[in-house]
Design a protein around this motif. Structure first.
Motif, PDB file in Angstrom:
ATOM      1  N   ALA A  70       0.848  -1.189   0.000  1.00 22.24           N
ATOM      2  CA  ALA A  70       0.000   0.000   0.000  1.00 22.24           C
ATOM      3  C   ALA A  70       0.882   1.237   0.000  1.00 22.24           C
ATOM      4  O   ALA A  70       1.809   1.363   0.812  1.00 22.24           O
ATOM      5  N   LEU A  88      -2.606   4.144  -3.345  1.00 17.78           N
ATOM      6  CA  LEU A  88      -2.257   3.235  -4.424  1.00 17.78           C
ATOM      7  C   LEU A  88      -1.884   1.864  -3.876  1.00 17.78           C
ATOM      8  O   LEU A  88      -1.506   1.726  -2.713  1.00 17.78           O
ATOM      9  N   THR A  89      -1.988   0.852  -4.763  1.00 21.78           N
ATOM     10  CA  THR A  89      -1.595  -0.523  -4.442  1.00 21.78           C
ATOM     11  C   THR A  89      -0.601  -1.002  -5.490  1.00 21.78           C
ATOM     12  O   THR A  89      -0.863  -0.890  -6.701  1.00 21.78           O
ATOM     13  N   GLY A 105      -5.319   2.260  -7.964  1.00 21.01           N
ATOM     14  CA  GLY A 105      -5.713   3.091  -6.834  1.00 21.01           C
ATOM     15  C   GLY A 105      -6.374   4.372  -7.285  1.00 21.01           C
ATOM     16  O   GLY A 105      -6.812   4.509  -8.439  1.00 21.01           O
TER      17      GLY A 105
END
Length: 239
Positions: A70, A88-89, A105
């Motif tokens: 993450a 965001l990922t 994300g």
């Protein structure tokens, strides 16, 4: 958003970088870290089209149970009230020659960036994200600046109490003897002192002196003989 970035490095290297906040901060291009702040906290200038906006904020990375990461960030304009937030990922997949990073994300922004063209904003965000992911593959741990404990320092072996004198060759022994004999003498005496040992001058042979004496004796004998001849002739004339 959804974006993919190819990195010519194994996924294990990126995982090591994502686990180190200092390496994550170095991977973000243009980040100027605040003195004494946590890694990832500082200022970064983003160029969007013909405009440049400086943000000040923090970027954080945390690992998830499913193997993804993450990426959260929030920042405020250095000269304004606009804000930016990221959620965001990152998912890493090994390939034959490197690693594929998939980024998904959301991102929200306000202030000056909201007044710019969406195409320019998207292009700037994509460029910044590509450089960040590529920087993770190139990041290396910095050498440790921590001082080494005295208990971990290698202790050199003790030196002998008295130095062992090895025998010197003959030529060095003569030089050492000459040096010892000249200690305490004036510089003039040392300069004009004749060399000793094997380098001492060889005296001229005695035959040279004898030859020189004969060379001076020959004219004297000739003179005496000539005088005797003259006296004999004079006596004969008188008779």
């Amino acid at each position: 958003m959804e974006h993919q970035v190819y990195v010519p490095a194994p996924a294990s290297r990126l995982r090591e970088a994502l686990a180190d906040p200092a390496r994550v901060a170095r991977a973000l291009p243009g980040l100027q870290q605040d003195t004494g702040a946590a890694p990832g906290t500082g200022r970064v200038k983003v160029r969007i089209g013909s405009h440049s906006i400086t943000y000040r904020g923090t970027l954080r990375v945390s690992a998830r149970a499913d193997g993804s990461y993450a990426l959260d960030g929030d920042a405020t304009e250095a000269r304004g009230a606009g804000t930016v937030k990221l959620a965001l990922t990152l998912r890493l997949t090994d390939t034959d020659e490197g690693c594929q990073v998939t980024v998904t994300g959301t991102a929200s922004a306000g202030g000056r960036v909201a007044e710019l063209a969406p195409e320019a904003v998207e292009s700037a965000a994509t460029r910044l994200l590509n450089r960040f992911v590529e920087g993770l593959g190139e990041a290396r741990p910095e050498p440790s600046d921590q001082p080494v404990s005295i208990f971990e320092t290698e202790v050199p072996p003790p030196s002998p109490a008295e130095p062992v004198e090895e025998p010197l060759p003959e030529i060095f022994a003569e030089a050492a003897h000459a040096r010892r004999t000249m200690i305490g003498r004036s510089a003039e005496e040392v300069d004009h002192a004749p060399p000793r040992g094997r380098y001492a001058p060889v005296p001229a042979p005695q035959t040279v002196a004898a030859a020189s004496a004969l060379r001076w004796a020959a004219p004297a004998a000739a003179l005496a003989l000539a005088s005797a001849i003259v006296v004999t002739r004079a006596l004969r004339r008188r008779r």
